[in-house]
Design an enzyme around this catalytic site. Structure first.
Site, PDB file in Angstrom:
ATOM      1  N   SER A  14       0.573  -1.319  -0.192  1.00 41.90           N
ATOM      2  CA  SER A  14      -0.188   0.126   0.023  1.00 41.90           C
ATOM      3  C   SER A  14       0.741   1.405   0.062  1.00 41.90           C
ATOM      4  CB  SER A  14      -0.993   0.026   1.013  1.00 41.90           C
ATOM      5  OG  SER A  14       0.064  -0.265   2.024  1.00 41.90           O
ATOM      6  N   GLY A  15       1.759   1.378  -0.615  1.00 44.96           N
ATOM      7  CA  GLY A  15       2.915   2.520  -0.679  1.00 44.96           C
ATOM      8  C   GLY A  15       2.338   3.230  -2.473  1.00 44.96           C
ATOM      9  N   ALA A  17       3.267   3.194  -5.031  1.00 48.63           N
ATOM     10  CA  ALA A  17       2.798   2.084  -6.327  1.00 48.63           C
ATOM     11  C   ALA A  17       1.259   1.375  -6.659  1.00 48.63           C
ATOM     12  CB  ALA A  17       3.909   1.495  -6.505  1.00 48.63           C
ATOM     13  N   ALA A  49       9.662   9.289   2.568  1.00 53.15           N
ATOM     14  CA  ALA A  49      10.600  10.292   1.332  1.00 53.15           C
ATOM     15  C   ALA A  49      10.600  11.705   2.104  1.00 53.15           C
ATOM     16  CB  ALA A  49       9.674   9.917  -0.374  1.00 53.15           C
ATOM     17  N   GLY A  51      13.350  13.924   0.233  1.00 50.88           N
ATOM     18  CA  GLY A  51      13.619  14.642  -1.414  1.00 50.88           C
ATOM     19  C   GLY A  51      12.037  15.486  -1.321  1.00 50.88           C
ATOM     20  N   GLU A 118      18.998  18.035  -6.682  1.00 52.46           N
ATOM     21  CA  GLU A 118      19.661  16.486  -5.881  1.00 52.46           C
ATOM     22  C   GLU A 118      20.785  16.474  -6.983  1.00 52.46           C
ATOM     23  OE1 GLU A 118      15.917  15.440  -3.050  1.00 52.46           O
ATOM     24  OE2 GLU A 118      16.458  14.003  -5.416  1.00 52.46           O
ATOM     25  N   HIS A 247      22.485   5.158   0.096  1.00 54.38           N
ATOM     26  CA  HIS A 247      22.115   6.550   0.513  1.00 54.38           C
ATOM     27  C   HIS A 247      22.992   6.863   1.832  1.00 54.38           C
ATOM     28  CE1 HIS A 247      20.604  10.677   1.326  1.00 54.38           C
ATOM     29  NE2 HIS A 247      19.681  10.606   0.577  1.00 54.38           N
ATOM     30  N   ARG A 295      24.508   9.075  -5.840  1.00 52.87           N
ATOM     31  CA  ARG A 295      24.708   8.204  -4.395  1.00 52.87           C
ATOM     32  C   ARG A 295      26.376   7.156  -4.525  1.00 52.87           C
ATOM     33  NH1 ARG A 295      18.600   7.608  -3.608  1.00 52.87           N
ATOM     34  NH2 ARG A 295      17.503   9.762  -2.974  1.00 52.87           N
ATOM     35  N   HIS A 356      19.660   1.542   1.084  1.00 56.14           N
ATOM     36  CA  HIS A 356      18.531   2.446   1.210  1.00 56.14           C
ATOM     37  C   HIS A 356      17.140   2.262   0.613  1.00 56.14           C
ATOM     38  CE1 HIS A 356      15.863   6.041   1.312  1.00 56.14           C
ATOM     39  NE2 HIS A 356      16.816   6.476  -0.447  1.00 56.14           N
ATOM     40  N   GLU A 380       9.233  -0.304  -5.834  1.00 57.17           N
ATOM     41  CA  GLU A 380      10.555  -0.957  -5.789  1.00 57.17           C
ATOM     42  C   GLU A 380      10.655  -2.220  -5.796  1.00 57.17           C
ATOM     43  OE1 GLU A 380      13.768   0.181  -2.088  1.00 57.17           O
ATOM     44  OE2 GLU A 380      11.867   0.585  -2.259  1.00 57.17           O
ATOM     45  N   ARG A 391      20.296   4.031  -8.829  1.00 55.18           N
ATOM     46  CA  ARG A 391      19.259   4.891  -9.239  1.00 55.18           C
ATOM     47  C   ARG A 391      18.920   7.138  -8.561  1.00 55.18           C
ATOM     48  NH1 ARG A 391      14.563   7.983  -5.610  1.00 55.18           N
ATOM     49  NH2 ARG A 391      16.021   6.555  -3.577  1.00 55.18           N
ATOM     50  N   SER A 396      12.495   7.794  -7.859  1.00 58.98           N
ATOM     51  CA  SER A 396      11.954   6.365  -6.972  1.00 58.98           C
ATOM     52  C   SER A 396       9.925   6.605  -7.198  1.00 58.98           C
ATOM     53  CB  SER A 396      12.549   5.877  -5.966  1.00 58.98           C
ATOM     54  OG  SER A 396      12.062   6.587  -5.033  1.00 58.98           O
TER      55      SER A 396
END
Length: 529
Positions: A14-15, A17, A49, A51, A118, A247, A295, A356, A380, A391, A396
């Site tokens: 249930s994120g 996506a 999240a 950023g 970023e 990360h 990263r 991360h 993910e 990435r 994401s």
């Protein structure tokens, strides 16, 4: 009698996506069921999240973003997937997140967005809500999903296995068929302690990342690779599982392992500089992009500085390098540091790398389809090829959004042109059979096994890998996997036991992929390459 639930589509996770996929299906008139392991929809990584999400800068173009993604991904990306993200992403974001859900992204005035830059980006194209973008996105998504009449939400449900016609049907017509199809999942109901059989015409894996198989991670407790483990057992193809992104800047709070608080890359995007224990900047020695390098490069630079100095962390100096009101721009980070006795407007932030993001996963096409018929994977847990070997920051959330929409539309189109699940198939799927009743799921044993997995992955399959380290990890995890298999067969299921089993299998899969790939690239760094 075990409960059997039948739905057109089952979404596991249930994120961003999973929720976007469910909403897309519902808007297309397709009833669906979404399950979450937590007590609420927004308990996963999306909510963390900070950023932001990729949008578009002034003078930007899909081709410019595409090149940034390919550069960060070491050109190990699937170009068609990258192109889909770049061309459809801003349009879908505008339509769903801005126009429809009205997510409160920062703006000077209506339509005049604040955009930040970023690491790895050539332009400032990151749309954000202060430093809690994920939280705002999930609040709006969870509300929309919960209120939609075509969506059934089941909480405190942990998927055990995806159901397939080859593995779970008792009818010979399906056993002898060359095509293997996914027809739902066995799901553990934490409230009742029972295993439910959830049958569906299509199943979507949206289970998130794998960070919790490492000692230090920014991920939530549910990020143990369950989707990867289930897909692997069902026979779906996995890809790029060696590419685990660390990360570079997680808040250092001592040597104790576990989930670490993320200090967003946007802090460096606004001008903060990484310094060593003496206060000297060092990133310019490792890459011409300095603190805004991708990263993987920043992470290895930090580890090199720490190894040479013998110190436990490096520092992120925002106080002397950001002109904006830091507390206003980054309220969540400021408050968390304040709770630990740090004033980031006056002193540098101690940071270390942490696991991360998983760049690999279940191979999925431009619509989220996997190699197992009627099984989709988004977010993910999937490997679309967008991220390649590393990435690019803030892509994401956009990938979850785009593939959530694409998978929902594709499934809806197929359902409208196909027959419902037959009674013969439905009746041939057997309910879960408990293999044993030995109650030996001792928390001390489970905690020790997790300690073995996490320390093994951190020390041997972490930021820097070698043949010797990987062989040691393979040996240790193979033995643990065998022991757990026997343990799993004789013990009644509990959520901690299911999570442990999935986590061990995920760690084993990542280790095997890392062993096979002898070439250093992006997140997969071989010290003996």
């Amino acid at each position: 009698m075990q409960e059997r639930i039948v739905s057109e589509v089952l979404v596991i996770g249930s994120g961003i996506a999973g929720c976007v996929c469910a909403l897309t299906l519902a808007e297309e008139g397709v009833p669906c069921t979404i399950i979450t392991a937590g007590e609420r929809l927004s308990h996963g990584n999306t909510e963390l999240a900070q950023g932001g999400i990729v949008f578009e800068a002034e003078g930007d173009a899909p081709s410019i973003l595409e090149q940034d993604i390919l550069t960060a991904g070491w050109n190990h990306n699937y170009v068609k997937a990258v192109r889909q993200l770049c061309e459809l992403g801003p349009e879908i974001l505008q339509e769903l997140f801005i126009n429809k859900l009205k997510i409160p992204f920062n703006q000077r005035k209506p339509g005049d967005w604040y955009l930040t830059k970023e690491g790895g980006h050539s332009l400032p194209r990151i749309l954000y809500c202060d430093d809690h973008t994920g939280r705002n996105i999930m609040e709006c998504l969870a509300k929309a999903v919960s209120e939609h009449p075509n969506i059934t939400v089941l909480t405190k449900r942990t998927a055990i296995d995806v159901l397939t016609t080859h593995h779970h049907s008792t009818h010979m017509d399906f056993k002898y068929s060359l095509a293997n199809s996914c027809v739902g999942a066995y799901v553990f109901n934490e409230a009742s302690g029972e295993v439910e059989t959830l049958l569906s015409r299509y199943t979507v894996l949206a289970t998130g990342g794998i960070g919790q198989v490492y000692l230090h991670t920014t991920n939530t407790a549910s990020s143990i690779g369950s989707g990867v483990a289930m897909a692997h057992r069902a026979g779906a193809k996995l890809l790029n599982c060696e590419y685990v992104q660390f990360h570079p800047t997680a808040l250092y709070a001592g040597k104790r392992g576990g989930q670490r608080f993320l200090v967003s890359e946007a802090v460096r995007g606004e001008g903060a500089v990484l310094v060593d224990g003496c206060g000297d900047p060092f990133m310019h020695r490792y890459d011409e992009r300095a603190d805004l390098a991708p990263r993987d490069i920043v992470t290895r630079a930090i580890m090199d500085v720490m190894l040479k100095s013998g110190e436990d962390c490096v520092y992120l100096d925002a106080a002397n390098n950001i002109d904006k009101d830091i507390a206003k721009r980054f309220p969540t980070i400021t408050e968390r540091c304040k709770d630990m006795g740090m004033d980031i407007t006056r002193e540098p932030i101690p940071v270390v790398p942490a696991a991360h993001y998983f760049c690999g996963g279940v191979l999925a096409d431009l619509h989220g389809k996997t190699t197992l018929k009627r099984l989709y994977a988004v977010g993910e847990c999937s490997c679309t090829g967008v991220h390649g070997a590393n990435r690019l920051a803030s892509t994401s959330l956009l990938e979850g959004l785009v593939w959530g929409v694409q998978s929902g539309r594709d499934i809806a189109s197929r359902i409208s042109h196909s027959e419902p699940m037959s009674n013969k198939l439905r009746d041939s799927i057997r309910d879960w059979v408990s293999a044993g009743d030995v109650h030996n799921d001792d928390p001390a044993l489970i905690n020790q096994d997790w300690a073995t997995i996490r320390n093994t992955m951190w020390n041997y399959v972490g930021i820097s890998r070698s043949t010797a380290r990987l062989h040691r990890a393979f040996s240790d995890l193979r033995m643990l996997a065998k022991n757990l298999q026997d343990f799993y067969k004789n013990t009644p299921l509990t959520k901690p036991l299911i999570d442990l089993f999935h986590g061990c299998q995920t760690a084993y899969v990542v280790t095997m992929s890392a062993m096979r790939n002898k070439e250093s690239k992006g997140c997969h760094f071989r010290a003996d390459d």
